[in-house]
Motif scaffolding. Structure first.
Motif, mmCIF file in Angstrom:
data_model
loop_
_atom_site.group_PDB
_atom_site.id
_atom_site.type_symbol
_atom_site.label_atom_id
_atom_site.label_comp_id
_atom_site.label_asym_id
_atom_site.label_seq_id
_atom_site.Cartn_x
_atom_site.Cartn_y
_atom_site.Cartn_z
ATOM 1 N N GLU A 450 39.658 7.467 10.885
ATOM 2 C CA GLU A 450 38.542 8.138 11.570
ATOM 3 C C GLU A 450 37.888 7.240 12.607
ATOM 4 O O GLU A 450 37.546 7.691 13.715
ATOM 5 C CB GLU A 450 37.510 8.602 10.541
ATOM 6 C CG GLU A 450 36.365 9.400 11.165
ATOM 7 C CD GLU A 450 35.439 9.992 10.111
ATOM 8 O OE1 GLU A 450 34.416 10.582 10.493
ATOM 9 O OE2 GLU A 450 35.746 9.855 8.914
ATOM 10 N N ALA A 451 37.719 5.959 12.286
ATOM 11 C CA ALA A 451 37.083 5.032 13.233
ATOM 12 C C ALA A 451 37.923 4.870 14.488
ATOM 13 O O ALA A 451 37.394 4.850 15.611
ATOM 14 C CB ALA A 451 36.857 3.676 12.561
ATOM 15 N N GLU A 452 39.239 4.773 14.302
ATOM 16 C CA GLU A 452 40.126 4.638 15.459
ATOM 17 C C GLU A 452 40.106 5.905 16.303
ATOM 18 O O GLU A 452 40.077 5.851 17.530
ATOM 19 C CB GLU A 452 41.552 4.343 14.986
ATOM 20 C CG GLU A 452 42.542 4.089 16.122
ATOM 21 C CD GLU A 452 43.941 3.808 15.612
ATOM 22 O OE1 GLU A 452 44.819 3.484 16.441
ATOM 23 O OE2 GLU A 452 44.160 3.906 14.386
ATOM 24 N N TYR A 453 40.089 7.062 15.624
ATOM 25 C CA TYR A 453 40.034 8.330 16.352
ATOM 26 C C TYR A 453 38.746 8.436 17.156
ATOM 27 O O TYR A 453 38.760 8.828 18.327
ATOM 28 C CB TYR A 453 40.133 9.493 15.368
ATOM 29 C CG TYR A 453 39.796 10.828 15.979
ATOM 30 C CD1 TYR A 453 40.718 11.513 16.774
ATOM 31 C CD2 TYR A 453 38.535 11.395 15.789
ATOM 32 C CE1 TYR A 453 40.402 12.732 17.340
ATOM 33 C CE2 TYR A 453 38.207 12.623 16.357
ATOM 34 C CZ TYR A 453 39.141 13.277 17.132
ATOM 35 O OH TYR A 453 38.817 14.480 17.708
ATOM 36 N N ASP A 454 37.613 8.098 16.541
ATOM 37 C CA ASP A 454 36.324 8.193 17.246
ATOM 38 C C ASP A 454 36.298 7.313 18.475
ATOM 39 O O ASP A 454 35.787 7.708 19.538
ATOM 40 C CB ASP A 454 35.182 7.804 16.302
ATOM 41 C CG ASP A 454 34.972 8.835 15.190
ATOM 42 O OD1 ASP A 454 35.424 9.987 15.376
ATOM 43 O OD2 ASP A 454 34.367 8.475 14.160
ATOM 44 N N ASP A 455 36.852 6.106 18.360
ATOM 45 C CA ASP A 455 36.863 5.190 19.495
ATOM 46 C C ASP A 455 37.725 5.725 20.638
ATOM 47 O O ASP A 455 37.309 5.733 21.801
ATOM 48 C CB ASP A 455 37.377 3.818 19.038
ATOM 49 C CG ASP A 455 37.395 2.811 20.172
ATOM 50 O OD1 ASP A 455 36.341 2.569 20.782
ATOM 51 O OD2 ASP A 455 38.479 2.258 20.448
ATOM 52 N N LEU A 456 38.929 6.199 20.303
ATOM 53 C CA LEU A 456 39.822 6.726 21.334
ATOM 54 C C LEU A 456 39.257 8.000 21.957
ATOM 55 O O LEU A 456 39.352 8.206 23.176
ATOM 56 C CB LEU A 456 41.205 7.008 20.731
ATOM 57 C CG LEU A 456 41.991 5.775 20.265
ATOM 58 C CD1 LEU A 456 43.266 6.207 19.560
ATOM 59 C CD2 LEU A 456 42.320 4.876 21.453
ATOM 60 N N TYR A 457 38.661 8.857 21.136
ATOM 61 C CA TYR A 457 38.108 10.104 21.663
ATOM 62 C C TYR A 457 36.942 9.827 22.604
ATOM 63 O O TYR A 457 36.787 10.492 23.642
ATOM 64 C CB TYR A 457 37.653 10.995 20.514
ATOM 65 C CG TYR A 457 37.172 12.353 20.970
ATOM 66 C CD1 TYR A 457 38.075 13.369 21.266
ATOM 67 C CD2 TYR A 457 35.808 12.618 21.132
ATOM 68 C CE1 TYR A 457 37.650 14.608 21.707
ATOM 69 C CE2 TYR A 457 35.368 13.857 21.571
ATOM 70 C CZ TYR A 457 36.294 14.844 21.858
ATOM 71 O OH TYR A 457 35.859 16.072 22.303
ATOM 72 N N ALA A 458 36.124 8.827 22.262
ATOM 73 C CA ALA A 458 34.991 8.469 23.132
ATOM 74 C C ALA A 458 35.487 7.968 24.496
ATOM 75 O O ALA A 458 34.897 8.282 25.539
ATOM 76 C CB ALA A 458 34.125 7.411 22.451
ATOM 77 N N GLN A 459 36.567 7.191 24.475
ATOM 78 C CA GLN A 459 37.121 6.709 25.741
ATOM 79 C C GLN A 459 37.638 7.862 26.599
ATOM 80 O O GLN A 459 37.387 7.909 27.810
ATOM 81 C CB GLN A 459 38.242 5.712 25.469
ATOM 82 C CG GLN A 459 37.796 4.422 24.792
ATOM 83 C CD GLN A 459 38.953 3.465 24.568
ATOM 84 O OE1 GLN A 459 39.841 3.337 25.400
ATOM 85 N NE2 GLN A 459 38.966 2.799 23.433
#
Length: 550
Positions: A450-459
């Motif tokens: 989830e943390a990796e997804y949130d970071d990539l989605y924010a970018q």
């Protein structure tokens, strides 16, 4: 009788005199317990031939101390860490021991044998033990027949960790170079060349004119790759390697981001267990920076916007196969009124029948369905062009239809701004596509934390907002003056491609219906037979006619 490995030894740079001194000139003979296989592996180009010859000498000296003769020297340059890479020479060396030709296999060091860990090395040791054979690492002084299995296990696992570290450093370095706009390597597309030491591409003087004028420009004009290939071969123009052109050569150029001077962001294939393979997807998407802009690596034969336009033309020519999802060719029609042109009787579509537009239902289902109608294609195309120019140039400056057409007009009058808008639109489409793939990985496949997804989605969201903001700024303040001048408008319309002309017509017209002919062979002017439903609420109606067919 000559040794089987003599060509290999000479290829490594050994002189015949030294081979005699090392005992590698005569064919080795004797009991298998006094014979051995020597396996030499080159892991990288930095391992020079001098280094490899040194490995051979170390193994030979070690074998002489044990009073063992080298039966065969096996050499190859292969990865020892990738499970999908087959090492033929390693397999032959192992087979020679398992078949009883010798009882020993020498390697210079454990990591020269394998970097796949104890799982791979342990199986080999088990097979050797069954045949009372042994594995010897010269530098480390290990002998599997003398209790060295534990040390082999430790060193083989260490070699595996080193392989993972090497892969990580290589990937990190490659990603950093790509982010800085350095070409990642590979085959340089036709028309370009790599400037050694810079990581940049530039136009190759002897190929670029051909790549641009004979390939890129025709593709932008809608010419099919097969026609381009036929013209190149007919002109005696060959590929870089002196071969005749093939259709896939041209298609591959367009799919390669580097042909547009962009850094490719290719997808790596994996096996059924998710392990990466040395196989990458063809072409790939351009690499985007944190602002959502494509990263350039030098000059290209085409621009990013031109690449997207050509790919759009390719997509327009294909259709999805219902059973397997494959894409098949679809012939492009040259008629301006294809789509949105209706029969006066059945109200169905009129289709391009070559020289005429004719009722599709009548052509495919017969006269019992519709009595049909037709009109000459050239006459109808000329008529709708005149009607469109006359109507659009008479619109009020605040007409929504005029503003819609203005978006297309910019492509002819403000090429630089329109090219930038096309770049932004194409980049925005790529960002949206990446966002969909990211959601699929997280919500469907579940292979992202989830943390990796949130970071990539924010970018991706930041990139999308930046692109939309610039696109909105470029879309403000369109100059409508040229649209109000019939002469300038006619010139712009004639300069457009068939596809763009259709888009311009549809921007102003809801539908176009053909009025019935008065009689067979009716010569009524075509513009008097076209009933146009204009989007601004107006309607062009011809004089009254009676039903009939040309």
């Amino acid at each position: 009788m000559e040794r089987e490995d003599l060509p290999t030894l000479r290829a490594l740079g050994f002189e015949d005199d030294e081979l005699r001194e090392l005992g590698l000139w005569e064919v080795a003979s004797g009991e298998p317990s006094r014979l051995a296989e020597a396996y030499i592996r080159r892991s990288a180009k930095k391992d020079t031939l001098a280094t490899l010859r040194s490995h051979v000498r170390d193994i030979v000296r070690y074998a002489h101390r044990e009073d063992v003769a080298i039966r065969h020297v096996w050499f190859e340059q292969r990865s020892a860490s990738k499970a999908h890479v087959r090492r033929e020479e390693f397999e032959r060396a192992t087979k020679a021991v398992l078949d009883g030709l010798s009882r020993t296999m020498y390697v210079w060091k454990t990591d020269r044998l394998s970097r796949r860990g104890m799982g791979a090395v342990g199986r080999q040791l088990d097979d050797f033990d069954k045949r009372r054979a042994r594995l010897v690492s010269v530098v480390e002084g290990l002998d599997s027949s003398r209790g060295g299995r534990i040390v082999f296990a430790i060193l083989s696992e260490r070699a595996r960790d080193e392989a993972q570290d090497i892969a990580l450093r290589t990937k990190t370095g490659g990603d950093a170079h790509k982010a800085e706009g350095r070409w990642p390597g590979g085959v340089v597309p036709y028309g370009l060349e790599h400037v050694s030491g810079t990581g940049k591409l530039r136009r190759r003087p002897d190929e670029y004119p051909i790549a641009r004028e004979k390939i890129a420009v025709p593709l932008l004009d809608g010419v099919t790759p097969s026609r381009i290939v036929a013209d190149l071969n007919a002109s005696g123009i060959t590929t870089r390697h002196g071969k005749q052109w093939r259709t896939h050569n041209v298609v591959s150029l367009v799919h390669a981001p580097s042909w547009a001077g962009l850094v490719p962001n290719r997808t790596r294939h994996s096996d059924e267990h998710g392990q990466p393979l040395d196989k990458w997807s063809r072409g790939g998407d351009p690499l985007l920076d944190r602002h959502g802009q494509p990263v350039t690596c030098g000059e290209g034969v085409i621009t990013y916007a031109e690449r997207e336009k050509i790919l759009a033309i390719f997509r327009a020519r294909t259709r999805l196969d219902a059973d397997g999802g494959r894409r098949r060719g679809k012939r492009e029609s040259s008629g301006l009124l294809v789509g949105g042109f209706n029969c006066p009787h059945c109200k169905g579509a009129m289709t391009n029948g070559g020289q005429n537009y004719r009722c599709l239902r009548r052509s495919t289902q017969g006269s019992s369905v519709c009595i049909g109608a037709s009109i000459g294609r050239e006459r109808a195309d000329h008529a709708i062009t005149e009607m469109w120019v006359t109507h659009v140039s008479a619109l009020e400056p605040d007409s929504p239809v005029l503003h819609e057409i203005a978006r297309r007009w910019l492509s002819y009058q403000d090429a630089e701004t329109e090219a930038r808008k096309r770049d932004l639109t194409a980049t925005l489409d790529t960002v949206v596509s990446r966002e969909k793939r990211l959601n699929e990985r997280f919500y469907v496949r579940g292979d992202l934390e989830e943390a990796e997804y949130d970071d990539l989605y924010a970018q991706l969201r930041s990139q999308r907002e930046t692109l939309n903001a610039e696109l909105r700024a470029l879309s403000i303040g369109s100059d409508l003056t040229p649209l109000l001048d019939a002469e300038l408008l006619a010139e712009a319309f004639e300069a457009a491609t068939v596809t763009d002309k259709r888009m311009l017509i549809r921007a102003a017209c809801r539908s176009i219906t053909l009025a019935p002919a008065k009689r067979r062979g009716d010569q009524t002017p075509a513009r008097d037979r076209l009933v146009v439903d204009w989007r601004d609420g107006g309607e062009s109606r011809p004089a009254s006619t009676v039903q009939g067919n040309d």
